[in-house]
Motif scaffolding. Structure first.
Motif, short mmCIF file in Angstrom:
data_model
loop_
_atom_site.label_atom_id
_atom_site.label_comp_id
_atom_site.label_asym_id
_atom_site.label_seq_id
_atom_site.Cartn_x
_atom_site.Cartn_y
_atom_site.Cartn_z
N GLY A 13 0.78 -1.23 0.00
CA GLY A 13 0.00 0.00 0.00
C GLY A 13 0.81 1.27 0.00
N TYR A 70 -2.35 3.00 0.96
CA TYR A 70 -3.49 2.60 0.14
C TYR A 70 -4.20 3.76 -0.55
CZ TYR A 70 -2.71 -1.76 2.62
OH TYR A 70 -2.13 -2.89 3.14
N TYR A 100 -8.04 2.92 -1.71
CA TYR A 100 -8.14 1.74 -2.59
C TYR A 100 -8.67 2.11 -3.97
CZ TYR A 100 -7.77 -0.36 2.03
OH TYR A 100 -7.38 -0.68 3.31
N PHE A 112 -10.37 -1.11 -5.46
CA PHE A 112 -9.28 -2.03 -5.82
C PHE A 112 -9.21 -2.23 -7.34
CE2 PHE A 112 -10.75 -3.19 -1.58
CZ PHE A 112 -9.56 -3.16 -0.85
#
Length: 237
Positions: free
Chosen positions: A31, A88, A139, A196
């Motif tokens: 991350g 992240y 993310y 993601f």
């Protein structure tokens, strides 16, 4: 640390990976914010699990490492840090520095945006605060076409149910005009929200486009399972 050279053409492979100096943290990091500025690799923040892994909680970090080349020798520089532990977030390399967007720590998700630039003469990192994202986001992923940065996807809270269909842009040509520099919402892709995910800029034979690729979300099914996406969307600037 490993690098790939696009100049290494051969009959066997067009790309060739070569090792660089390992990251000073021997446990490694996940991350992290990673990008290149002034021919130096900047690695900031991130997380890992201290050993013994199964007996420790995840740790967030605020340190910054910079890898630069001196002749044939690669050297890490340290002693720099972010204002807080962070990981992240989305990151894009730009001519002005490494643009870091959003991210989280163990407590919350952030909307802050900043540039990390490398002074190759003084061997120092400079940090410049930029306009915050329209909402907290982690993310996610981002890319750049010219001076315009595009960010897509991500979560606004620590729950995949908060995955978004956000698509924002920031024109860095207005860096010296703070009254103009701002994030702009763009039409979302015609598909489900996601985090993601991947985002890339690529020429399609006619023009450069932004591609939003895959990701994951909570499905609409009653069992509430995680849905792994395989779709791809192209945005024409």
């Amino acid at each position: 640390m490993v690098a790939v050279s696009a100049d290494a053409f051969s009959e066997k492979a067009m790309l060739e990976w070569s090792p660089l100096a390992d990251l000073p943290d021997t446990l490694g990091r996940s991350g992290v914010f990673v990008g290149v500025h002034n021919n130096a690799l900047i690695v900031a923040g991130g997380t890992n699990f201290p050993e013994p892994v199964w007996e420790n909680d995840k740790q967030w970090y605020d340190d910054i490492y910079v890898l630069s080349q001196d002749g044939d020798r690669w050297q890490w520089h340290d002693g720099f840090s972010l204002p807080r532990p962070l990981g992240y977030g989305a990151v894009v390399s730009t001519p002005y520095g490494v643009l870091c967007m959003g991210g989280n720590d163990a407590e919350q998700i952030y909307d802050e945006v900043f540039l990390l630039s490398w002074d190759s003469v003084e061997k120092t990192i400079q940090r410049r605060q930029l306009p915050s994202l329209p909402r907290p986001c982690a993310y996610s992923a981002a890319t750049r076409i010219g001076d315009v940065v595009y960010l897509a996807g991500g979560m606004s809270e620590e729950d995949l149910h908060t995955a978004m269909a956000n698509f924002w842009s920031l024109d860095l040509s207005a860096l010296d005009a703070p009254d103009v520099l701002e994030w702009k919402p763009l039409p979302p892709w015609p598909g489900p929200s996601r985090a993601f995910n991947l985002v890339a800029a690529q020429h399609n034979g006619h023009e450069y486009g932004v591609y939003v690729i895959s990701g994951r979300r909570m499905s609409d099914s009653e069992d509430g399972r995680v849905e792994f996406l395989t779709d791809v969307y192209e945005f024409s600037p």
